[in-house]
Design an enzyme around this catalytic site. Structure first.
Site, mmCIF file in Angstrom:
data_model
loop_
_atom_site.group_PDB
_atom_site.id
_atom_site.type_symbol
_atom_site.label_atom_id
_atom_site.label_comp_id
_atom_site.label_asym_id
_atom_site.label_seq_id
_atom_site.Cartn_x
_atom_site.Cartn_y
_atom_site.Cartn_z
ATOM 1 N N GLU A 412 6.039 2.320 49.513
ATOM 2 C CA GLU A 412 7.356 1.721 49.318
ATOM 3 C C GLU A 412 8.128 2.488 48.263
ATOM 4 O OE1 GLU A 412 10.015 0.747 50.623
ATOM 5 O OE2 GLU A 412 9.100 -1.068 51.422
ATOM 6 N N GLY A 486 8.463 -0.522 56.381
ATOM 7 C CA GLY A 486 8.241 -1.948 56.180
ATOM 8 C C GLY A 486 9.500 -2.774 56.143
ATOM 9 N N ASP A 487 10.647 -2.160 55.848
ATOM 10 C CA ASP A 487 11.889 -2.920 55.736
ATOM 11 C C ASP A 487 12.738 -2.795 57.000
ATOM 12 O OD1 ASP A 487 12.392 -0.235 55.348
ATOM 13 O OD2 ASP A 487 13.926 -0.536 53.828
#
Length: 530
Positions: A412, A486-487
Site C-alpha cells: 500500500e 486494493g483500493d
C-alpha cells in the site's frame, strides 16, 4: 481512553465454579515449563507433551508467536478471529489463524492483528477478571510480563494469565488469577519456528507422496488459508471445483472441476458448455476449505463499479502435465476479491506468505496486478494495509533499471522493489511465458521477494531484509485481491487498469521457510506448464 467494562470491583465475571488448583508444579509439569517463543502454527503438530518440551529462550520484544498452554497443548486465541472489543480469549487447537498469533511489543503489550491488545477487562485486578482483546491504548492493564518461570503476569495487577478451572478443553476461557504454581498458568511455544531471524534451512518435514503446493506448505508448518487455481488441484486430496463460468447465451453457470482427485482442470466441461457462445469466469473457488472464494468485483456477491466486469474464460488455453486448461486472463476492468478477515486470512502484524504462477508475456504498467492481502474497505487506508505480490512493468517510485516485468511487493502506498523506495539493484525482469512469484512478510521487521521461471530452475531472491520505513508493524486487513490494487473497483470507485495472467496461487499463515518455498517451486516446475 476507553470505557471500562461493566464489572463490579472484586467480583469475578465468570460464573463457572473453579476446580481446586494444584498449589505447586508436579515434577512433570516443571519439566515442561517454558516461555513464549517462536512464530506460526504447525500443521500436523506433535503431541502437547513433546511440543511443550521443545522450548527455547524468552520471547524478544517485536517477535510474533503462538502462545500454548503447557498442560493442554492448545493455543491462546481470539475466538473465530473476532476483532470485536471485549471478546474473551480462550484455548483452542493450534491452527495458524491470525487470532492465534501474538506479538510482544517493546512496551510489554501482547498484540494481535497489529492493533488489538490482550487486556484485563475493566482494568480489573481481582481473581476472575476476564482476559479480553481491546484496541491498544497504552494503559497498564494491557501490559504483560513474560516471566522465566513460564507465567505471564499483568503489570497492573500482578495476577497470572490462567486457563479457567484448570481446564484443557477447546473453548476454555482465559482469566486472571493469583499466581499459584498451577500448570494451567504455564505458557510455552515450540522452538521449530520460522524467522524473523535465523531462518530454518531444513526441508519441509515429510510432505506426502504426490504432494501439491498446499501439502508442502502444511508440512513446513505454514498451512494454506486460501488456495486458488484455474489449472489444477493445489492439494493432493482435493476433489472439488476450481472455478465457475457463465455463458452469455442464457446466463447459466457451470462449475469446472477436475479430471480426478488431485488432478488437473476438466477443460472439456468448459469447452462443451461454452461452445458457440462467450463465457466469463465468475468465481475462483478456494481449495483450502475456508470458503475464501474470489468473486469478480461487479458481481452480486462483491458489488463493484459500473466499469468492473468478469474476465473472459476462453482467452488463453494451455497445458499442465499434458492436459488442457484455461487461465484467468485479466485485462483492465477485471478484478476478483474476498473479505477473508474472519476466515483465516492474516491481519495486523501476523506473519504470512504467498505465491502465484503468472505470465511474463501478458503485462502492462497499469495499477496494479496483485495477488494477496488487501483492504476490507477497498480503500488505500494506510502504509502496511496491504501485503500482496505485484507483477507488471509499473515503476512506482522511479529510477527503475530496464522495462520489467518485475516481481514487487504492494504494501500500500507504493510498489516496493525491495526495502525502500530506492530501486533495488538486485531486481531482475521475468519475461518467460510462465513465472513463479513469491512474497513473505513476518509483519514486524522482515520480508522477502522471489521470482523464477515456472518451467525450470530455482527461485531467485530479489529481496530478503528489512521492511520499508513506516511499514512496521504491518496493518493488514485480511481481504484477498486478485488482478487489481486494493483500493479498486468498489461501487463508488474506478476500474482496474492492470493486465496479467493467473494460473495458480495460495496464501499461508506464518512465515514459510526458504526450503518450503523451494519445494513449492520444484512442484510448480514438475507440474509441466506449457
Amino acid at each position: 481512553m476507553r470505557t471500562p467494562s461493566p464489572i463490579a470491583p472484586g467480583k469475578a465475571p465468570d460464573p463457572i465454579p473453579r476446580r481446586h488448583r494444584a498449589r505447586r508444579l508436579t515434577a512433570l509439569a516443571a519439566a515442561l515449563v517454558g516461555v513464549v517463543v517462536g512464530i506460526g502454527a504447525t500443521a500436523g503438530a506433535p503431541s502437547p507433551t513433546a511440543e511443550a518440551a521443545a522450548l527455547a529462550a524468552a520471547i524478544e520484544p517485536g517477535q510474533s508467536t503462538r502462545i500454548i498452554g503447557t498442560p493442554s497443548g492448545r493455543c491462546i486465541e481470539v475466538p473465530n478471529s473476532s476483532t470485536t472489543n471485549g471478546t474473551q480469549t480462550q484455548l483452542w487447537d493450534c491452527n495458524g489463524t491470525a487470532g492465534q498469533t501474538w506479538t510482544w511489543t517493546s512496551t510489554k503489550q501482547l498484540q494481535v492483528y497489529g492493533n488489538k491488545c490482550l487486556d484485563a477487562s475493566g482494568r480489573g485486578t481481582t481473581n476472575g477478571t476476564q482476559a479480553i482483546i481491546w484496541d491498544c491504548n497504552g494503559q497498564n492493564n494491557q501490559q504483560w510480563n513474560v516471566n522465566s518461570n513460564g507465567t505471564i503476569t499483568g503489570v497492573q495487577s500482578g495476577l497470572c494469565l490462567d486457563a479457567n478451572g484448570a481446564a484443557t478443553a477447546n473453548g476454555t476461557k482465559l482469566i486472571l488469577w493469583a499466581c499459584n504454581g498451577g500448570a494451567n498458568q504455564q505458557w510455552a511455544s515450540p522452538t521449530t519456528t520460522p524467522p524473523p531471524t535465523n531462518p530454518p534451512t531444513n526441508p519441509p518435514t515429510n510432505p506426502p507422496s504426490g504432494a501439491r503446493p498446499c501439502d508442502i506448505y502444511a508440512s513446513g508448518g505454514t498451512p494454506c488459508i486460501a488456495a486458488h487455481s484455474t489449472t489444477r488441484a493445489l492439494y493432493e486430496a482435493y476433489a472439488g471445483n476450481l472455478y465457475q463460468v457463465r455463458r452469455s447465451s442464457d446466463n447459466t453457470t457451470r462449475n469446472i472441476g477436475l479430471t480426478g482427485t488431485g488432478g488437473t482442470a476438466n477443460a472439456a466441461t468448459q469447452d462443451s458448455f461454452c461452445t458457440g457462445t462467450t463465457c466469463v469466469i465468475t468465481v475462483v473457488f478456494d481449495q483450502s476449505g475456508r470458503g475464501n472464494d474470489l468473486w469478480y468485483q461487479g458481481s452480486s456477491v462483491v458489488p463493484g463499479s459500473p466499469q468492473s466486469r468478469p474476465a473472459t474464460a476462453t482467452t488463453e488455453s494451455l497445458t499442465v502435465g499434458g492436459a488442457k486448461a484455461y487461465s484467468l486472463y485479466i485485462n483492465p476492468g477485471n478484478s476478483y476479491w474476498r473479505d477473508g478477515h474472519l476466515t483465516g486470512v492474516p491481519t495486523g502484524a501476523a506473519p504470512e506468505g504467498m505465491y502465484m504462477v503468472t505470465s511474463g508475456t501478458h503485462v502492462n504498467s497499469g495499477c496494479c496486478f496483485d495477488y494477496g492481502n488487501s483492504e476490507t474497505t477497498r480503500k488505500a487506508d494506510a502504509a502496511g494495509a496491504m501485503d500482496a505480490i505485484n507483477f507488471g512493468t509499473q515503476c512506482w517510485f522511479g529510477g527503475c533499471s530496464g522495462t520489467g516485468p518485475w516481481v514487487q511487493a504492494d504494501l500500500e502506498w507504493g510498489l516496493f522493489p525491495g526495502g525502500s523506495q530506492t530501486w533495488n539493484p538486485n531486481q531482475r525482469a521475468f519475461t518467460s511465458k510462465f513465472v513463479t512469484a513469491t512474497l513473505k512478510n513476518n509483519g514486524t521487521s522482515r520480508f522477502a521477494i522471489k521470482g523464477s521461471n515456472a518451467q525450470s530452475g530455482s527461485l531467485y531472491t530479489l529481496w530478503d531484509g528489512s521492511l520499508p520505513p513506516g511499514y512496521s508493524p504491518m496493518k493488514k486487513q485480511g481481504a484477498i485481491i486478485l488482478g487489481s490494487g486494493g483500493d479498486c473497483c468498489k461501487p463508488d470507485g474506478g476500474a482496474n487498469l492492470s493486465a496479467g495472467t493467473f494460473y495458480e496461487g495460495a496464501m499461508v499463515a506464518g512465515y514459510p521457510s526458504d526450503a518450503t518455498e523451494n519445494a513449492v517451486q520444484a512442484n510448480v516446475v514438475g507440474a509441466g506448464y506449457r
